[in-house]
Design a protein around this motif. Structure first.
Motif, PDB file in Angstrom:
ATOM      1  N   TRP A 142      -8.443   0.290  -1.828  1.00  0.00           N
ATOM      2  CA  TRP A 142      -7.002   0.311  -1.604  1.00  0.00           C
ATOM      3  C   TRP A 142      -6.279  -0.678  -2.509  1.00  0.00           C
ATOM      4  CZ3 TRP A 142      -4.215   3.844   0.987  1.00  0.00           C
ATOM      5  CH2 TRP A 142      -4.950   4.788   1.710  1.00  0.00           C
ATOM      6  N   GLY A 143      -7.026  -1.589  -3.113  1.00  0.00           N
ATOM      7  CA  GLY A 143      -6.424  -2.439  -4.130  1.00  0.00           C
ATOM      8  C   GLY A 143      -6.021  -1.624  -5.345  1.00  0.00           C
ATOM      9  N   ASN A 144      -6.788  -0.550  -5.625  1.00  0.00           N
ATOM     10  CA  ASN A 144      -6.428   0.343  -6.726  1.00  0.00           C
ATOM     11  C   ASN A 144      -5.120   1.070  -6.440  1.00  0.00           C
ATOM     12  OD1 ASN A 144      -9.882   1.002  -6.729  1.00  0.00           O
ATOM     13  ND2 ASN A 144      -8.854  -0.140  -8.333  1.00  0.00           N
ATOM     14  N   PHE A 145      -4.893   1.398  -5.181  1.00  0.00           N
ATOM     15  CA  PHE A 145      -3.634   2.049  -4.805  1.00  0.00           C
ATOM     16  C   PHE A 145      -2.451   1.131  -5.079  1.00  0.00           C
ATOM     17  CE2 PHE A 145      -0.505   2.232  -1.267  1.00  0.00           C
ATOM     18  CZ  PHE A 145       0.158   3.377  -1.667  1.00  0.00           C
ATOM     19  N   ILE A 146      -2.586  -0.126  -4.685  1.00  0.00           N
ATOM     20  CA  ILE A 146      -1.492  -1.077  -4.863  1.00  0.00           C
ATOM     21  C   ILE A 146      -1.240  -1.354  -6.345  1.00  0.00           C
ATOM     22  CG2 ILE A 146      -0.778  -3.459  -4.422  1.00  0.00           C
ATOM     23  CD1 ILE A 146      -2.257  -3.225  -1.717  1.00  0.00           C
ATOM     24  N   ASN A 147      -2.318  -1.414  -7.136  1.00  0.00           N
ATOM     25  CA  ASN A 147      -2.175  -1.655  -8.570  1.00  0.00           C
ATOM     26  C   ASN A 147      -1.845  -0.389  -9.356  1.00  0.00           C
ATOM     27  OD1 ASN A 147      -2.714  -4.350  -8.244  1.00  0.00           O
ATOM     28  ND2 ASN A 147      -4.766  -4.284  -9.107  1.00  0.00           N
ATOM     29  N   GLN A 148      -1.756   0.745  -8.647  1.00  0.00           N
ATOM     30  CA  GLN A 148      -1.475   2.038  -9.271  1.00  0.00           C
ATOM     31  C   GLN A 148      -2.488   2.340 -10.384  1.00  0.00           C
ATOM     32  OE1 GLN A 148       2.637   3.417  -9.711  1.00  0.00           O
ATOM     33  NE2 GLN A 148       3.321   1.367  -9.113  1.00  0.00           N
ATOM     34  N   GLU A 149      -3.756   2.338 -10.003  1.00  0.00           N
ATOM     35  CA  GLU A 149      -4.832   2.660 -10.929  1.00  0.00           C
ATOM     36  C   GLU A 149      -5.848   3.546 -10.214  1.00  0.00           C
ATOM     37  OE1 GLU A 149      -6.179  -1.238 -11.942  1.00  0.00           O
ATOM     38  OE2 GLU A 149      -7.012  -1.636  -9.951  1.00  0.00           O
ATOM     39  N   LEU A 150      -6.825   4.014 -10.933  1.00  0.00           N
ATOM     40  CA  LEU A 150      -7.841   4.930 -10.420  1.00  0.00           C
ATOM     41  C   LEU A 150      -7.199   6.200  -9.860  1.00  0.00           C
ATOM     42  CD1 LEU A 150     -10.808   5.399 -10.150  1.00  0.00           C
ATOM     43  CD2 LEU A 150     -10.784   4.304  -7.914  1.00  0.00           C
ATOM     44  N   TYR A 151      -6.559   6.933 -10.753  1.00  0.00           N
ATOM     45  CA  TYR A 151      -5.972   8.214 -10.378  1.00  0.00           C
ATOM     46  C   TYR A 151      -6.457   9.273 -11.364  1.00  0.00           C
ATOM     47  CZ  TYR A 151      -2.777   6.790 -14.098  1.00  0.00           C
ATOM     48  OH  TYR A 151      -2.258   6.356 -15.288  1.00  0.00           O
ATOM     49  N   GLY A 152      -6.317  10.532 -10.962  1.00  0.00           N
ATOM     50  CA  GLY A 152      -6.804  11.630 -11.778  1.00  0.00           C
ATOM     51  C   GLY A 152      -5.673  12.380 -12.460  1.00  0.00           C
ATOM     52  N   PRO A 153      -5.932  13.593 -12.882  1.00  0.00           N
ATOM     53  CA  PRO A 153      -4.916  14.395 -13.563  1.00  0.00           C
ATOM     54  C   PRO A 153      -3.821  14.852 -12.607  1.00  0.00           C
ATOM     55  CG  PRO A 153      -6.896  15.688 -13.187  1.00  0.00           C
ATOM     56  CD  PRO A 153      -7.234  14.291 -12.804  1.00  0.00           C
ATOM     57  N   PRO A 154      -2.745  15.424 -13.116  1.00  0.00           N
ATOM     58  CA  PRO A 154      -1.651  15.902 -12.259  1.00  0.00           C
ATOM     59  C   PRO A 154      -2.135  16.945 -11.259  1.00  0.00           C
ATOM     60  CG  PRO A 154      -0.937  15.786 -14.537  1.00  0.00           C
ATOM     61  CD  PRO A 154      -2.413  15.542 -14.547  1.00  0.00           C
ATOM     62  N   THR A 155      -1.493  16.959 -10.098  1.00  0.00           N
ATOM     63  CA  THR A 155      -1.850  17.902  -9.046  1.00  0.00           C
ATOM     64  C   THR A 155      -0.604  18.288  -8.254  1.00  0.00           C
ATOM     65  OG1 THR A 155      -3.209  18.247  -7.058  1.00  0.00           O
ATOM     66  CG2 THR A 155      -2.373  16.032  -7.433  1.00  0.00           C
ATOM     67  N   ASP A 156      -0.643  19.488  -7.661  1.00  0.00           N
ATOM     68  CA  ASP A 156       0.424  19.940  -6.775  1.00  0.00           C
ATOM     69  C   ASP A 156       0.030  19.782  -5.310  1.00  0.00           C
ATOM     70  OD1 ASP A 156       2.096  20.717  -8.877  1.00  0.00           O
ATOM     71  OD2 ASP A 156       1.104  22.667  -9.066  1.00  0.00           O
ATOM     72  N   LEU A 157      -1.117  19.189  -5.050  1.00  0.00           N
ATOM     73  CA  LEU A 157      -1.580  19.005  -3.677  1.00  0.00           C
ATOM     74  C   LEU A 157      -0.632  18.066  -2.930  1.00  0.00           C
ATOM     75  CD1 LEU A 157      -5.411  18.642  -4.364  1.00  0.00           C
ATOM     76  CD2 LEU A 157      -4.244  20.584  -3.292  1.00  0.00           C
ATOM     77  N   PRO A 158      -0.462  18.280  -1.624  1.00  0.00           N
ATOM     78  CA  PRO A 158       0.518  17.484  -0.861  1.00  0.00           C
ATOM     79  C   PRO A 158       0.210  15.992  -0.816  1.00  0.00           C
ATOM     80  CG  PRO A 158      -0.823  18.842   0.600  1.00  0.00           C
ATOM     81  CD  PRO A 158      -1.094  19.318  -0.788  1.00  0.00           C
ATOM     82  N   TRP A 159      -1.048  15.626  -1.059  1.00  0.00           N
ATOM     83  CA  TRP A 159      -1.392  14.201  -1.031  1.00  0.00           C
ATOM     84  C   TRP A 159      -1.399  13.589  -2.432  1.00  0.00           C
ATOM     85  CZ3 TRP A 159      -4.830  17.980   0.846  1.00  0.00           C
ATOM     86  CH2 TRP A 159      -5.841  18.367  -0.037  1.00  0.00           C
TER      87      TRP A 159
END
Length: 278
Positions: A142-159
């Protein structure tokens, strides 16, 4: 839409308490508490485990950071050139940028050396660490969430996860092609959930088959579970260096080796003995 979270909780002069660091400390403490209690129930001295932590954590963090800087960073905005030009930045892990496989290599070597010098049961220590390690990883992600890192390609999924342009990498910084409303796969969430499930599975197996399991089995099970999930998550990574012309990277190779090795190890340790010839 996920609103950005300020990575700094509060500042006091030159010092700052960051969410990333707080989550890492929390994850380590929770895992260490569970591991020490397991060792205590097995008749080991829990104090020796707490003494061991510093000797393993420091090399583990060094390895995790070096792996990120020299293997992972080429796909980031900084890149190896940035760190070579600013070597002191290599030490600044509180802003993010560590890799678990580097921690495995350096931390594992340090644990082996420590238990050998202190004459402690290595396999018991490995099991004690392996059991809560997925839980620690689930928290730390969840530290990656706060730092806005560890994400993948664009998606239309609701999450899908909203990433500020300043934290994007590669072509995703082009707001004409990828406007601010673009959502991305939250890989940190996928891995956090996989690790949380892994902790539940390992805990259940350790209790259900307590009499059948041998020392070192839980470590082998972790060596199968975590890399198995990581192998598939890596296909969605946008910040990794991939072998030219392939969808595979070094983590795929290391994960495959770990899964196959762990499975063979468990099979070999629990294979049925051959019946005597008549």
């Amino acid at each position: 839409m996920y609103p950005p979270v300020d990575p700094i909780i509060f500042e006091l002069g030159p010092f700052a308490l960051r969410w990333y660091g707080l989550l890492m400390i929390t994850a380590i403490f929770v895992a260490a508490l569970i591991a020490s209690r397991r060792l205590e129930r097995q008749g080991e001295d829990a104090e020796k485990f707490w003494d061991m932590l510093i000797w393993v954590l420091v090399p583990g963090f060094i390895g995790a950071r070096l792996y990120y800087v020299f293997v992972q960073s080429p796909r980031t905005a900084e890149g190896i050139g940035y760190y070579l030009a600013n070597p002191l930045k290599i030490l600044q892990i509180w802003g993010g940028g560590i890799h678990i496989f580097g921690a495995f290599i350096f931390g594992g070597l340090a644990l082996w050396l420590y238990t050998r010098v202190r004459r402690l049961p290595l396999l018991k220590y490995l099991d004690a660490i392996a059991l809560p390690l997925p839980l620690a990883q689930a928290i730390g992600r969840w530290g990656n969430f706060i730092n806005q890192e560890l994400y993948g390609p664009p998606t239309d999924l609701p999450w899908g996860l909203s990433i500020d342009p300043i934290h994007r990498i590669g072509p995703y910084r082009d707001l004409a092609a990828y406007p601010a409303s673009t959502r991305f796969h939250p890989l940190f969430l996928y891995e956090s959930l996989w690790n949380l499930l892994g902790f539940v599975v390992l805990l259940g197996l350790s209790r259900r088959f307590a009499k059948q399991l041998k020392a070192g089995d839980l470590a082998l099970m972790y060596g199968i579970w975590y890399p198995l999930g990581r192998f598939f998550i890596e296909f969605l990574r946008t910040d990794s260096w991939f072998f030219p012309g392939t969808p595979f990277n070094m983590v795929h190779v290391l994960s495959a080796i770990a899964v196959i090795g762990g499975a063979l190890g468990l099979y070999w340790r629990h294979r049925s003995p051959r019946s005597p010839s008549v």
